[in-house]
Design a protein around this motif. Structure first.
Motif, short mmCIF file in Angstrom:
data_model
loop_
_atom_site.label_atom_id
_atom_site.label_comp_id
_atom_site.label_asym_id
_atom_site.label_seq_id
_atom_site.Cartn_x
_atom_site.Cartn_y
_atom_site.Cartn_z
N ARG A 1 0.83 -1.21 0.00
CA ARG A 1 0.00 0.00 0.00
C ARG A 1 0.86 1.25 0.00
O ARG A 1 0.52 2.25 -0.64
N LEU A 2 1.96 1.20 0.73
CA LEU A 2 2.88 2.34 0.78
C LEU A 2 3.48 2.60 -0.60
O LEU A 2 3.52 3.74 -1.07
N VAL A 3 3.92 1.54 -1.25
CA VAL A 3 4.50 1.68 -2.59
C VAL A 3 3.44 2.21 -3.56
O VAL A 3 3.73 3.09 -4.38
N LYS A 4 2.21 1.71 -3.47
CA LYS A 4 1.14 2.19 -4.34
C LYS A 4 0.86 3.66 -4.09
O LYS A 4 0.63 4.43 -5.02
N SER A 5 0.88 4.07 -2.83
CA SER A 5 0.60 5.48 -2.52
C SER A 5 1.68 6.39 -3.10
O SER A 5 1.38 7.49 -3.57
N PHE A 6 2.93 5.94 -3.08
CA PHE A 6 3.99 6.72 -3.71
C PHE A 6 3.75 6.80 -5.22
O PHE A 6 3.97 7.84 -5.83
N GLY A 7 3.29 5.71 -5.80
CA GLY A 7 2.98 5.70 -7.23
C GLY A 7 1.89 6.70 -7.57
O GLY A 7 1.98 7.41 -8.59
#
Length: 115
Positions: A3-9
């Motif tokens: 989720r963290l990686v997706k939010s950065f995306g």
């Protein structure tokens, strides 16, 4: 972690969208390049770089928020609406204030180096 990686995306997507669609954002990016090169040439101190980075961040954040506000206003009020226009004007005013503060900070740092 995903989720963290997706939010950065999503955040990068927003910045990319703004860079592609907003001329003023691209102008700010060009100014950042010019200021960065000038800072390198004049060998700014760590404190001076900190001030420059804060000023740059202030302007970019203001421009990103302005773009988000404009998109939201267009979504909720697609036709002409005087109040919607005022909201957009105020958001644009915030960018102008941030840009003026940044120019003042840059002047305080760079003018003595040019004299």
């Amino acid at each position: 972690m995903r989720r963290l990686v997706k939010s950065f995306g999503y955040a990068v997507s927003g910045i990319t969208y703004t860079a592609k669609t907003q001329l003023n954002f691209r102008i700010h990016l060009a100014a950042i390049l010019a200021v960065g090169l000038a800072g390198w040439y004049f060998k700014l101190s760590s404190a001076e770089w900190t001030c420059i980075m804060l000023a740059i961040g202030l302007v970019l954040v203001a421009e990103l928020l302005n773009t988000a506000i404009e998109l939201l206003v267009d979504l909720v009020s697609p036709g002409f609406n005087a109040q919607a226009g005022k909201v957009k004007d105020i958001a644009a005013g915030a960018v102008l204030v941030a840009a003026c503060i940044s120019v003042a900070a840059g002047a305080i740092i760079f003018i003595p180096k040019l004299i």
